[in-house]
Scaffold this motif. Structure first.
Motif, PDB file in Angstrom:
ATOM      1  N   LYS A 122     -12.954  10.355  20.528  1.00  0.00           N
ATOM      2  CA  LYS A 122     -13.601   9.223  20.682  1.00  0.00           C
ATOM      3  C   LYS A 122     -15.037   8.938  20.536  1.00  0.00           C
ATOM      4  O   LYS A 122     -16.023   7.680  20.239  1.00  0.00           O
ATOM      5  N   ALA A 123     -15.439   9.709  21.572  1.00  0.00           N
ATOM      6  CA  ALA A 123     -16.630   9.206  22.043  1.00  0.00           C
ATOM      7  C   ALA A 123     -17.941   9.882  21.576  1.00  0.00           C
ATOM      8  O   ALA A 123     -18.857   9.124  21.317  1.00  0.00           O
ATOM      9  N   ARG A 124     -17.195  10.713  20.716  1.00  0.00           N
ATOM     10  CA  ARG A 124     -18.285  11.847  19.715  1.00  0.00           C
ATOM     11  C   ARG A 124     -18.161  10.911  18.187  1.00  0.00           C
ATOM     12  O   ARG A 124     -19.512  10.358  17.907  1.00  0.00           O
ATOM     13  N   ILE A 125     -17.121   9.960  18.484  1.00  0.00           N
ATOM     14  CA  ILE A 125     -17.601   9.568  17.193  1.00  0.00           C
ATOM     15  C   ILE A 125     -18.031   8.188  17.012  1.00  0.00           C
ATOM     16  O   ILE A 125     -18.931   7.992  16.205  1.00  0.00           O
ATOM     17  N   LEU A 126     -17.937   7.454  18.269  1.00  0.00           N
ATOM     18  CA  LEU A 126     -18.999   6.078  18.319  1.00  0.00           C
ATOM     19  C   LEU A 126     -19.639   6.309  18.509  1.00  0.00           C
ATOM     20  O   LEU A 126     -20.894   5.678  18.254  1.00  0.00           O
ATOM     21  N   VAL A 127     -20.471   7.726  19.592  1.00  0.00           N
ATOM     22  CA  VAL A 127     -22.124   7.836  19.070  1.00  0.00           C
ATOM     23  C   VAL A 127     -22.390   8.435  17.870  1.00  0.00           C
ATOM     24  O   VAL A 127     -23.024   7.668  16.993  1.00  0.00           O
ATOM     25  N   ILE A 128     -21.727   8.760  16.688  1.00  0.00           N
ATOM     26  CA  ILE A 128     -22.173   9.156  15.308  1.00  0.00           C
ATOM     27  C   ILE A 128     -22.045   7.804  14.919  1.00  0.00           C
ATOM     28  O   ILE A 128     -22.722   6.828  13.962  1.00  0.00           O
ATOM     29  N   VAL A 129     -21.395   7.024  15.258  1.00  0.00           N
ATOM     30  CA  VAL A 129     -21.538   5.061  14.740  1.00  0.00           C
ATOM     31  C   VAL A 129     -22.326   4.444  14.583  1.00  0.00           C
ATOM     32  O   VAL A 129     -23.018   3.767  13.832  1.00  0.00           O
ATOM     33  N   ILE A 130     -23.110   4.433  15.869  1.00  0.00           N
ATOM     34  CA  ILE A 130     -24.036   4.087  16.763  1.00  0.00           C
ATOM     35  C   ILE A 130     -25.446   4.488  15.999  1.00  0.00           C
ATOM     36  O   ILE A 130     -26.112   3.688  15.408  1.00  0.00           O
ATOM     37  N   LEU A 131     -25.208   6.147  15.855  1.00  0.00           N
ATOM     38  CA  LEU A 131     -26.720   6.252  15.012  1.00  0.00           C
ATOM     39  C   LEU A 131     -26.153   5.734  13.469  1.00  0.00           C
ATOM     40  O   LEU A 131     -27.243   5.360  13.338  1.00  0.00           O
ATOM     41  N   GLU A 132     -25.326   5.802  12.656  1.00  0.00           N
ATOM     42  CA  GLU A 132     -25.016   5.317  11.436  1.00  0.00           C
ATOM     43  C   GLU A 132     -25.633   3.846  11.155  1.00  0.00           C
ATOM     44  O   GLU A 132     -26.208   3.627  10.852  1.00  0.00           O
ATOM     45  N   LEU A 133     -25.069   2.961  12.613  1.00  0.00           N
ATOM     46  CA  LEU A 133     -25.293   1.314  12.062  1.00  0.00           C
ATOM     47  C   LEU A 133     -27.211   1.570  12.140  1.00  0.00           C
ATOM     48  O   LEU A 133     -27.639   0.102  11.824  1.00  0.00           O
ATOM     49  N   LEU A 134     -27.447   2.131  13.029  1.00  0.00           N
ATOM     50  CA  LEU A 134     -28.976   1.977  13.484  1.00  0.00           C
ATOM     51  C   LEU A 134     -29.998   2.362  12.120  1.00  0.00           C
ATOM     52  O   LEU A 134     -30.955   1.948  11.747  1.00  0.00           O
ATOM     53  N   HIS A 135     -29.522   3.580  11.522  1.00  0.00           N
ATOM     54  CA  HIS A 135     -29.843   3.543  10.480  1.00  0.00           C
ATOM     55  C   HIS A 135     -29.576   2.496   9.346  1.00  0.00           C
ATOM     56  O   HIS A 135     -30.761   2.675   7.748  1.00  0.00           O
ATOM     57  N   ILE A 136     -28.435   2.421   9.130  1.00  0.00           N
ATOM     58  CA  ILE A 136     -28.450   1.575   7.824  1.00  0.00           C
ATOM     59  C   ILE A 136     -29.335  -0.207   8.408  1.00  0.00           C
ATOM     60  O   ILE A 136     -29.570  -1.090   7.498  1.00  0.00           O
ATOM     61  N   GLY A 137     -29.232  -0.584   9.637  1.00  0.00           N
ATOM     62  CA  GLY A 137     -29.460  -1.513  10.366  1.00  0.00           C
ATOM     63  C   GLY A 137     -30.885  -1.560  10.286  1.00  0.00           C
ATOM     64  O   GLY A 137     -31.311  -2.811   9.513  1.00  0.00           O
ATOM     65  N   PHE A 138     -32.005  -0.776  10.367  1.00  0.00           N
ATOM     66  CA  PHE A 138     -33.083  -1.509  10.124  1.00  0.00           C
ATOM     67  C   PHE A 138     -34.094  -0.876   8.850  1.00  0.00           C
ATOM     68  O   PHE A 138     -34.533  -1.214   8.058  1.00  0.00           O
ATOM     69  N   ALA A 139     -32.755  -0.181   8.264  1.00  0.00           N
ATOM     70  CA  ALA A 139     -33.301   0.151   6.092  1.00  0.00           C
ATOM     71  C   ALA A 139     -32.650  -1.770   5.630  1.00  0.00           C
ATOM     72  O   ALA A 139     -33.542  -1.952   5.512  1.00  0.00           O
ATOM     73  N   VAL A 140     -31.591  -2.552   6.287  1.00  0.00           N
ATOM     74  CA  VAL A 140     -31.557  -3.652   5.332  1.00  0.00           C
ATOM     75  C   VAL A 140     -32.782  -4.641   6.027  1.00  0.00           C
ATOM     76  O   VAL A 140     -33.351  -5.028   4.947  1.00  0.00           O
TER      77      VAL A 140
END
Length: 222
Positions: free
Chosen positions: A75-93
């Protein structure tokens, strides 16, 4: 689980990978570019770098010595992946919005051959990340150590979706009109695609967690 997440964010991941979303997000400022490439840099560059570092640091062995369950580790590792993915999408937006404001301000009429950065486009980007997660996470946790095959499968699957979507946008006038030519006339559709993309991302990532947690329980840790 909080301590596991902080361990990854503070110790396991090199600082450069937190700056990557900002640096790569700036590519959204390029006029009429293939914007699908921007979020895909996450699994082209960040994922192999991060998971290669985890492997080199023997992170799995270290984590198993902590008083945590296997489910929390996943769960923790997936949450870290999600955080990084949302950072990539967020700054792209963010840079996508700057892109729109900048070129509107200087009255530059951009002809988009590929998808423009719209709400619908970001919905498709969320689907790309969802597809990557469902393949990468579930395959990776067959061993929780070897990531090459899982990464390759996830990247290929995500790129196939992106390639097909973009090809349809080029070949079909109706799709091109929605995403590029008459965006203002299809705001409702764009919003629906965005919501659907977010829902698919959440669902696929949750399913990936359930499958990964079940598989990781069967992995024998030395």
């Amino acid at each position: 689980m909080y301590n596991l997440v902080m361990k990854d964010l503070k110790l396991g991941i090199q600082p450069i990978f937190f700056f990557m979303p900002v640096m790569l997000g700036m590519l959204m400022l390029i006029p009429s570019w293939i914007y699908f490439i921007v979020p895909m840099y996450f699994f082209w560059i960040s994922v192999p770098g991060i998971f290669g570092n985890f492997k080199a640091q023997h992170d799995l062995m270290f984590t198993t010595m902590m008083p945590v369950t296997k489910q929390d580790m996943v769960k923790a590792r997936i949450l870290v992946i999600v955080i990084l993915e949302l950072l990539h999408i967020g700054f792209a937006v963010i840079f996508g919005l700057i892109h729109d404001l900048l070129y509107a301000y200087i009255n530059l009429d951009i002809m988009y051959y590929f998808f423009a950065p719209t709400m619908g486009f970001w919905g498709l980007c969320m689907v790309i990340m969802a597809i990557f997660n469902i393949f990468f996470i579930t395959i990776y946790y067959k061993t929780a150590y070897k990531f090459g095959g899982a990464l390759a499968t996830g990247v290929i699957a995500a790129m196939l979706f992106a390639g097909i979507a973009q090809w349809l946008g080029i070949q079909l006038t109706s799709v091109s009109d929605v995403f590029n030519a008459h965006i203002a006339d299809h705001i409702g559709l764009h919003a629906s695609i965005l919501v659907a993309g977010i829902a698919i991302y959440a669902a696929f990532t949750f399913v990936a967690y359930r499958i990964a947690a079940k598989r990781f329980l069967e992995v024998e840790l030395l």
